[in-house]
Design an enzyme around this catalytic site. Structure first.
Site, PDB file in Angstrom:
ATOM      1  CG  HIS A  31      -3.759   3.017  -3.002  1.00 20.51           C
ATOM      2  ND1 HIS A  31      -2.586   2.316  -2.757  1.00 20.51           N
ATOM      3  CD2 HIS A  31      -4.748   2.080  -3.016  1.00 20.51           C
ATOM      4  CE1 HIS A  31      -2.857   1.038  -2.656  1.00 20.51           C
ATOM      5  NE2 HIS A  31      -4.163   0.862  -2.807  1.00 20.51           N
ATOM      6  CB  CYS A  79      -0.527  -9.205  -6.544  1.00 20.60           C
ATOM      7  SG  CYS A  79      -0.784  -7.595  -7.326  1.00 20.60           S
TER       8      CYS A  79
END
Length: 658
Positions: free
Chosen positions: A67, A181
């Site tokens: 991405h 995360c």
């Protein structure tokens, strides 16, 4: 966000031909370019590869999500691709990847790419969803799979909500957990799913709060925390832990929540977790990961440096522009001492830059202390940095009348080094105070964080810094005098050293050490037009990516087509001072690539030192080249280093197997 609105049927690739990571990325980007989603192949690929250099977006289980939020993107799009052969994508689990979602977001699209990642992750964690995608044969079937997945997701959310209600009255043991995360995307939700499913299999209710990209999901209630037999924190970033005071708590990386859920749950049930106390919140994650002394030092230092850099970059460039404006507008020879503030407009630039630059040392020290001791350390750290900047210290000063010596404040700035030491000192002071105040009566616990820790922390840190400033100022002054006097062989050797360090690990600790040293010299060189060390550091850091381009251009027969295309991308990386662009080549062939890069970077650093070229900006690459004291010579030295490294790398590189 509805992911079906971003899935573009025209760009889908249902039989991806590539078998290597970069070839797969190229094939997907070509589809985006051919269908008018992306305007510039090289610019978009540079963004994709920069993200891959941080850590692979191959999440495991055959799934990858490359991405980029990028200026080359015309409209937000998710490209779905399926490989029937499997791709060696350097996935986190080391297994081949066959399902790809390339997310392309326009530069001004806020957090569209993050929201898409989070939404995709929820679908892909559904049982059987990935397998359905592996069987699709048309774009319409891909959309249909997501439509079905959306219905299942809604049913799953309803099931979760019901499970939360049932857990409140259930006799099963309750464990609460927090997952997070660093990006708050896939692994956050994968850990959630893994813990909940494993808990069901073990007859345990596991209630999970996700700290994801879109914020805190399903936050834990005080009632749930109170009822829980223990807490699991599976996180790679700081989460709020003070609410778990008095509970048995395990703090592990998010990967443990994905791969070892049964072990974590069983350790809570067996009482193997230690009771958590809120005053240890700042060190809970660190102690669970058992950081070495060097690892802890590096972590805290980088916490301070990362927060400091925006002030250095913004302020430094504004001050450099002030010098540039005065040079363009002209300053009389007898007024050169006022260069940078002679004309009114230049003086305004310098004042604004100086205001931003003035926060550099307090922010550095403050966030080092914050990393060590969290919020109570922040105020003490800022005070330590401010004292290092202002130069307050104890010193012997004779009375005017009696000639006797007494203690008084004298101005001796300890600069960057003083702020660095002060940050660690402030954090350490708060940790000591926490232990000393551990036995405080419960009725007074409220004033400990609000009053006692800030007050005593500022008091102790402040007076310690008044003493520490004296030796640190001497070291700082000596270092600055040494750097100011550098010429000839001395400047060459220093440039050689920091230049070589920039190429050793290309963004790792050695590279960062040289960069931090370079930025630390900026404060003392504001009035003299910039730092030679900073100039050497930036020039050397631009060399490895440019060397990759040179090698792939001159030795085409030794590189694959994908590698040659990546060489073109590295032009952008190198000119932008993104050393990390060369990492894929360094990782693939370290014995030949890294020594080659070190030679060219060290040579460039030495040449910059020999010529005494100065730079005020700590970042920017080609975009701040006008802020160097000799732009043409600076570019020439970068080119020389890149050519030398590129030729050496290409010469050492083994020919491709025919």
């Amino acid at each position: 966000m509805k992911i079906q609105d971003l899935l573009n049927k025209k760009v889908m690739l249902l039989d991806l031909q590539a078998t290597t990571k970069e070839a797969a990325i190229d094939e997907m980007i070509n589809s985006l370019v051919d269908n008018g989603v992306v305007a510039d192949f090289d610019v978009f690929k540079a963004g994709i590869m920069a993200r891959e250099a941080q850590t692979s977006t191959g999440l495991g289980d055959g799934i990858a999500m490359p991405h980029s939020k990028n200026a080359a993107v015309k409209e937000a799009t998710v490209l779905f691709a399926k490989s029937n052969k499997g791709v060696d994508y350097e996935s986190l689990d080391g297994q081949p990847t066959d399902l790809f979602f390339m997310i392309a977001a326009p530069e001004g699209a806020n957090d569209t790419h993050l929201a898409a990642l989070a939404e995709l992750s929820k679908y892909l964690m559904q049982d059987g969803f990935a397998d359905r995608l592996r069987k699709v044969t048309s774009p319409d079937e891909v959309i249909a799979a997501f439509d079905t997945g959306e219905e299942e997701a809604q049913a799953e959310e309803a099931k979760k909500a019901q499970a939360v209600k049932e857990a409140a009255s259930s006799d099963k043991p309750l464990i609460v957990a927090v997952t997070a995360c660093t990006t708050g995307i896939a692994h956050t939700y994968m850990a959630e799913e893994s813990l909940i499913k494993t808990g069901e299999e073990m007859g345990v209710n596991v209630r999970v709060e996700t700290n994801g990209a879109s914020g805190v999901g399903t936050p834990l209630t005080a009632e749930e925390i109170s009822k829980a037999v223990g807490v699991i924190v599976a996180a790679d970033k700081a989460v709020e832990t003070a609410r778990f005071d008095g509970k048995k708590l395990l703090s592990k990386p998010v990967a443990a929540g994905i791969r070892q859920p049964q072990e974590l749950i069983q350790n809570i049930l067996d009482g193997k977790a230690e009771v958590f106390h809120a005053e240890n919140a700042g060190s809970a994650q660190e102690s669970s990961e058992k950081l070495s002394l060097g690892g802890a030092f590096y972590k805290h230092l980088m916490s301070g440096v990362s927060q400091m850099l925006p002030f250095v970059i913004g302020g430094g460039i504004m001050i450099a522009l002030a010098f540039l404006l005065d040079q363009i507008m002209g300053v009389p020879k007898d007024q050169l001492s006022q260069l940078g503030s002679y004309h009114e407009i230049a003086a305004q630039f310098k004042a604004i830059g100086g205001a931003a630059f003035g926060f550099m040392l307090p922010v550095l020290a403050g966030y080092i202390a914050y990393s060590i001791a969290e919020k109570p350390g922040l105020v003490s750290g800022f005070v330590a940095g401010a004292i290092a900047s202002s130069g307050a210290a104890f010193g012997g000063v004779p009375f005017a009348s009696g000639g006797k010596a007494t203690l008084a404040l004298v101005g001796v700035s300890s600069g960057f080094l003083g702020a660095l030491v002060g940050g660690f000192l402030a954090g350490g002071v708060i940790l000591v105070l926490r232990k000393l105040l551990a036995g405080i009566p419960r009725a007074l616990e409220g004033i400990r964080s609000i009053l006692l820790l800030p007050l005593l922390g500022v008091f102790a840190t402040g007076f310690l810094m008044l003493a520490v400033n004296i030796p640190m100022a001497a070291i700082n002054t000596g270092l600055n005098n040494f750097l100011s006097s550098l010429s000839g062989s001395s400047a060459v050797l220093l440039g050689l050293l920091v230049g070589g360090m920039m190429a050793v690990d290309m963004g790792g600790p050695v590279n960062k050490a040289a960069y931090v040293f370079g930025t630390g010299t900026l404060a003392a060189t504001v009035t003299s037009g910039g730092s030679v060390v900073m100039a050497a550091v930036m020039a050397a850091g631009m060399v490895p990516p440019l060397a990759v381009f040179v090698a792939t251009l001159l030795f085409k027969d030794k590189f694959t087509e994908e590698e040659r295309n990546s060489g073109l991308t590295n032009i952008v990386m190198g000119l932008s001072f993104i050393t990390e662009g060369a990492i894929p080549f360094g990782a693939a062939d370290p014995a030949r690539a890294i020594p080659s890069f070190i030679v060219g970077s060290a040579l460039t650093g030495a040449l910059v030192g020999m010529a005494g070229i100065k730079l005020m900006a700590p970042h920017g690459g080609i975009f701040v080249i006008a802020l160097t004291s000799n732009a043409l010579l600076y570019l020439l030295f970068i080119l020389i280093g890149a050519v030398v490294s590129g030729i050496l790398f290409g010469f050492l590189r083994k020919p491709l197997d025919k």
